[in-house]
Write a protein that holds these residues in place. Structure first.
Motif, PDB file in Angstrom:
ATOM      1  N   MET A 157       0.842  -1.191   0.000  1.00 20.32           N
ATOM      2  CA  MET A 157       0.000   0.000   0.000  1.00 20.32           C
ATOM      3  C   MET A 157       0.876   1.240   0.000  1.00 20.32           C
ATOM      4  SD  MET A 157      -3.274   1.014   2.348  1.00 20.32           S
ATOM      5  CE  MET A 157      -3.736  -0.615   2.657  1.00 20.32           C
ATOM      6  N   GLY A 158       0.932   1.889  -1.160  1.00 22.77           N
ATOM      7  CA  GLY A 158       1.744   3.091  -1.271  1.00 22.77           C
ATOM      8  C   GLY A 158       0.888   4.331  -1.179  1.00 22.77           C
ATOM      9  N   ALA A 159       1.503   5.473  -1.431  1.00 22.08           N
ATOM     10  CA  ALA A 159       0.752   6.718  -1.362  1.00 22.08           C
ATOM     11  C   ALA A 159      -0.179   6.836  -2.558  1.00 22.08           C
ATOM     12  CB  ALA A 159       1.705   7.902  -1.330  1.00 22.08           C
TER      13      ALA A 159
ATOM     14  N   GLY B 289       4.827  -1.549   2.313  1.00 25.48           N
ATOM     15  CA  GLY B 289       4.638  -0.200   1.776  1.00 25.48           C
ATOM     16  C   GLY B 289       4.329   0.758   2.919  1.00 25.48           C
ATOM     17  N   GLY B 290       4.258   2.052   2.602  1.00 25.57           N
ATOM     18  CA  GLY B 290       3.986   3.038   3.636  1.00 25.57           C
ATOM     19  C   GLY B 290       2.703   2.754   4.399  1.00 25.57           C
ATOM     20  N   GLY B 291       1.726   2.229   3.707  1.00 28.31           N
ATOM     21  CA  GLY B 291       0.432   1.941   4.329  1.00 28.31           C
ATOM     22  C   GLY B 291       0.509   0.908   5.445  1.00 28.31           C
ATOM     23  N   ALA B 292       1.549   0.074   5.404  1.00 24.20           N
ATOM     24  CA  ALA B 292       1.687  -0.941   6.446  1.00 24.20           C
ATOM     25  C   ALA B 292       2.020  -0.308   7.784  1.00 24.20           C
ATOM     26  CB  ALA B 292       2.771  -1.936   6.058  1.00 24.20           C
TER      27      ALA B 292
ATOM     28  N   ILE C  62       3.354  -7.871   8.877  1.00 23.64           N
ATOM     29  CA  ILE C  62       3.937  -6.714   8.176  1.00 23.64           C
ATOM     30  C   ILE C  62       5.205  -7.181   7.475  1.00 23.64           C
ATOM     31  CG2 ILE C  62       4.769  -4.351   8.439  1.00 23.64           C
ATOM     32  CD1 ILE C  62       2.036  -4.490   9.492  1.00 23.64           C
ATOM     33  N   GLY C  63       5.343  -6.864   6.205  1.00 20.95           N
ATOM     34  CA  GLY C  63       6.521  -7.288   5.442  1.00 20.95           C
ATOM     35  C   GLY C  63       7.590  -6.207   5.453  1.00 20.95           C
TER      36      GLY C  63
ATOM     37  N   ASP D 172      12.065  -0.865   7.264  1.00 18.23           N
ATOM     38  CA  ASP D 172      10.974   0.041   6.928  1.00 18.23           C
ATOM     39  C   ASP D 172      10.227  -0.444   5.685  1.00 18.23           C
ATOM     40  OD1 ASP D 172       9.338   2.168   6.289  1.00 18.23           O
ATOM     41  OD2 ASP D 172      10.848   3.674   6.818  1.00 18.23           O
ATOM     42  N   PRO D 173       8.963  -0.774   5.858  1.00 20.04           N
ATOM     43  CA  PRO D 173       8.198  -1.284   4.711  1.00 20.04           C
ATOM     44  C   PRO D 173       8.147  -0.313   3.535  1.00 20.04           C
ATOM     45  CG  PRO D 173       6.804  -1.142   6.679  1.00 20.04           C
ATOM     46  CD  PRO D 173       8.169  -0.745   7.092  1.00 20.04           C
ATOM     47  N   SER D 174       8.354   0.996   3.762  1.00 26.01           N
ATOM     48  CA  SER D 174       8.283   1.918   2.620  1.00 26.01           C
ATOM     49  C   SER D 174       9.448   1.750   1.663  1.00 26.01           C
ATOM     50  CB  SER D 174       8.204   3.390   3.018  1.00 26.01           C
ATOM     51  OG  SER D 174       8.349   3.598   4.364  1.00 26.01           O
TER      52      SER D 174
END
Lengths: 398, 383
Positions: free
Chosen positions: A208-210, A326-329, A348-349, A363-365
């Motif tokens: 889940m990104g921006a 991703g950032g959403g995580a 969380i990956g 950091d997932p991002s």
């Protein structure tokens, strides 16, 4: 030792350039990094070429400086809600001596499987091997030397809109950089965060990104389906801004500081502060409203992904659960919503097997950028194999 | 496809009276409700859904014609009003302007309805000239506010009707009620029930967005063998159309025809051609025909006509005011938030902010850029 590899991700939120050494044993050691907040990118696609180029140049400069490497060619991640996948089956009769499948036959069927009819104005990004079928029945991963009358191969073709893909490529070319290869961002996240055990048991990776949310589903140890929706963290922020009458910046800060994907707060009077910004005054807003707005949006995104996986008849094969990255995580309690929607365990990956600079490792991002190194490693590995045996094209077994 | 849910809301003394009469004349259909600050007005109404807004006071004096108090009252009762609109797609708001509740509360109520994603059609009655300048001033100001907020405003100037009834007050009042009832009826019946020719919510919304201005109602009725001609003629002679002058410059019209099972195609054609002859070729037209089982030998045609803002202005001063206000909102018309059933396509939205001018993301027929809470019609109570 081989030259360091450089990867570029032009995301909706941030533009990253990373430089790393890829060791023979598979380890990845990051030796430099450049990062800028993205400008001119929305929903994963470039809407302002000039600004995106300028931003990338700054990131490249930063990375060159702290890695002490002169950057000339890069691996590039491609994003966007337009990216989809389709499974294509190719079949060929086995004409080898004694019906023993040869490399040539494998190459033949691979080409047929990869030749899918794409929608207008779309280009292929990946052709990913799923399973071979011997005489239409048995699924095998490596049919070489086996006896059969016919050989079939299912390939997952990942494709996207030509103009969007070309625009991202243009940004890189504008800075006089060569592109070694392009890769779908969701696939990169999967390569970076998933374990072999998860792929074996069947797992869904959601990034889940921006700008966008991608999913990659593994079933039976192969990539079963891939997709993207043009909805991401920006939509959550926008919903907050519109629902609570705040500026975008106030909404973003609120989301990061107090946001939760689950409505925990039952007391409607519980308020959180919002500083003044952009002509909007400072206020105290209802925490419950914030959580409700976020929950509705997050649940919707996940439900759409679930529906798509249902349509592709994949959910029944998922044993290991869902991994979100991703950032959403980083959104508080997002795991719970995933578990509610999918009825599967969720974790969380984070990027694995990454050494060197510590920032990206947990950091997932940074999953996409780190994943590009894994992708590069595979491509280079295949190239070495190709040089040795001389027949593999750009068809990947992932 | 499910029919959109329609509400007819009377606000203030005049609004409540009109909607009350309407409700009594109409069978199943829209949800009727009356809102006022004044207990006396509400108790005089016969319909069951009544809402009193504003703080409780001991006296029954209402708010003595002060629109500021009317607005305050509506704000005070925001939550109750929101609940009213929670399941509604289209709301007709009927009010008489010039007093306190109608002029003050209606703009606020329209705002609240918009927040709930409702399409708002305001039907407002302007005061008689003899009611005095102060009332006229209040009415004008309220009208401008409502014009900016509502999707459509239908303006009923009492003066036009008064000419026709030779100034007899009671008859004028009755005429106003009848006009509004029939006008609203035409629209809701067409959306809910039209059979072989009709328009739906989508179409209505498109034409509403295009006109974005002020409209007027007019109707005509006929019976007997010549009912089409009679109805058409009566329509043309309606005082609301000022002898057809209003039709000459209109940008859009909505025609609703109601007849019985004996209605013939040629009758429908006749009425439509009578109207078409009087409007410019490029006028946008929306036509709906409803067949009512219970009607025999009867034909009624209702017209909603868009009037250009310029033509309706009474004097130069107001025109200035209008220009000022438009400048302050960036000279662009407000986009509208309209909540619809899931299988209807979505429309315009408030400032898309981050997603302005970007290709929207669609999932089936839902525009995912529109906030989820809006599409799921979850009301976010304001702080």
């Amino acid at each position: 030792m081989a030259d360091p590899v450089v990867v570029v991700e032009i995301g909706t939120y941030k533009t990253i350039v990373m430089v790393a050494d890829l060791l023979e044993n598979g380890n990845i050691i990051i030796i430099g990094m450049g990062e800028q907040l993205s400008v001119g990118v929305r929903k994963g696609v470039i809407i302002d070429l000039e600004q995106a180029t300028y931003t990338l140049q700054k990131a490249i400069n930063m990375a060159e400086k702290n890695s002490d490497v002169d950057i000339k060619n890069v691996f590039l991640a491609i994003s966007g809600g337009h990216i989809q996948s389709v499974v294509n089956r190719g079949m060929t009769p086995v004409l080898d001596h004694d019906y023993e499948i040869s490399e040539a036959t494998i190459e033949e069927v691979s080409e047929i499987a990869g030749a899918a009819q794409l929608p207008l104005e779309c280009d292929k990004i990946h052709t990913i091997r799923q399973h071979f079928l011997i005489d239409g029945r048995e699924k095998v991963t490596n049919p070489i030397g086996m006896e059969a009358r016919s050989l079939a191969l299912d390939s997952l073709i990942v494709y996207g809109a030509r103009n969007h893909i070309n625009n991202i490529i243009k940004v890189v070319k504008n800075i006089q950089l060569d592109i070694e290869d392009i890769a779908f961002s969701g696939l990169c996240s999967a390569l970076a965060t998933l374990t072999p055990e998860q792929k074996h048991g069947g797992v869904i990776l959601i990034d889940m990104g921006a700008g966008t949310t991608s999913f990659v589903a593994y079933a039976d140890n192969v990539v079963a389906s891939i997709g993207t929706i043009g909805v991401g963290g920006d939509h959550i922020t926008n919903d907050i801004a519109l629902g609570m009458n705040l500026s975008s910046m106030q909404a973003e800060k609120l989301k990061v500081d107090y946001g939760s994907a689950i409505v925990e707060e039952t007391d409607e009077k519980n308020r959180v502060p919002v500083p003044a910004e952009d002509g909007f005054r400072a206020r105290a807003v209802s925490l419950r409203n914030l959580q409700l707005i976020i929950n509705l949006r997050v649940e919707e995104i996940l439900s759409i992904i679930k529906e798509r996986l249902n349509d592709a008849k994949i959910l029944r094969h998922i044993g290991a659960g869902v991994v979100i990255t991703g950032g959403g995580a980083k959104l508080k309690r997002v795991k719970d919503v995933v578990e509610n929607v999918f009825n599967l365990p969720c974790s969380i990956g984070v990027p694995r097997n990454i050494g060197g600079l510590s920032i990206p490792a947990e950091d997932p991002s940074y999953a996409v950028a780190c994943g590009l190194f894994h992708y590069a490693s595979k491509v280079q590995g295949n190239e070495r194999k190709q040089r040795k045996s001389g027949f593999l094209r750009r068809i990947l077994g992932l | 496809m499910l029919a959109p849910k329609i509400a007819v809301v009377g606000v203030g003394g005049a609004g409540c009276r009109i909607v009350d009469s309407m409700a009594l004349m109409t069978q199943a259909g829209p949800f009727f409700t009356v809102i006022s600050t004044d207990m006396k007005t509400l108790t005089a109404c016969k319909i069951s859904s009544r809402m009193r807004i504003g703080e409780k006071t001991d006296s029954f004096l209402g708010i003595a014609g002060d629109p500021l108090k009317g607005a305050e009252a509506a704000n005070f009762s925001r939550n109750e009003i929101k609940n009213l609109f929670s399941d509604v797609d289209i709301a007709f708001l009927v009010a008489g302007l010039g007093g306190g509740t109608g002029s003050g509360a209606t703009p606020v109520i329209i705002d609240i309805a918009r927040e709930c994603g409702v399409m708002t059609i305001a039907v407002v009655v302007m005061p008689f000239p003899f009611e005095g300048e102060s009332k006229e001033g209040i009415a004008r100001k309220a009208f401008e506010k409502i014009k900016k907020k509502a999707d459509v405003v239908v303006r009923i100037p009492n003066s036009r009707l008064a000419d026709a009834t030779e100034g007899r007050l009671k008859e004028t009042m009755t005429a106003v009620t009848e006009l509004i009832s029939k006008g609203i009826c035409g629209i809701w019946k067409t959306i809910a029930k039209s059979t072989f020719l009709g328009f739906d919510f989508d179409d209505l919304q498109a034409i509403v967005r295009d006109t974005h201005g002020v409209c007027t109602f007019a109707f005509g009725e006929g019976s007997g063998k010549e009912k089409a001609e009679i109805a058409g003629q009566a329509l043309m002679e309606s005082p609301m159309l000022e002898n057809g002058a209003v039709l000459q410059n209109t940008s859009a019209i909505i025609i609703s025809l109601i007849g019985g099972p004996d209605l013939t195609v040629s009758e429908v054609e006749k009425v439509i051609s009578i109207i078409s002859n009087k409007v410019p070729v490029q006028t946008k037209k929306l036509t709906g025909v409803v067949m009512d089982e219970n009607w025999r030998n009867r034909l009624m045609v209702m017209l909603m006509v868009a009037e250009d803002a310029g033509n309706v202005v009474d004097d130069g001063e107001v025109l200035e005011e209008v220009k000022e206000e438009q400048k302050s909102v960036g000279g662009k018309p407000f986009s509208r938030l309209i909540g619809v059933q899931a299988n209807l396509d979505l429309i315009s939205m408030m400032e898309k902010g981050r997603f302005k001018n970007i290709e929207p993301t669609y999932w089936g027929e839902s525009n995912l850029d529109v906030p989820t809470f809006i599409r799921k019609k979850i009301v976010i109570k304001s702080d």
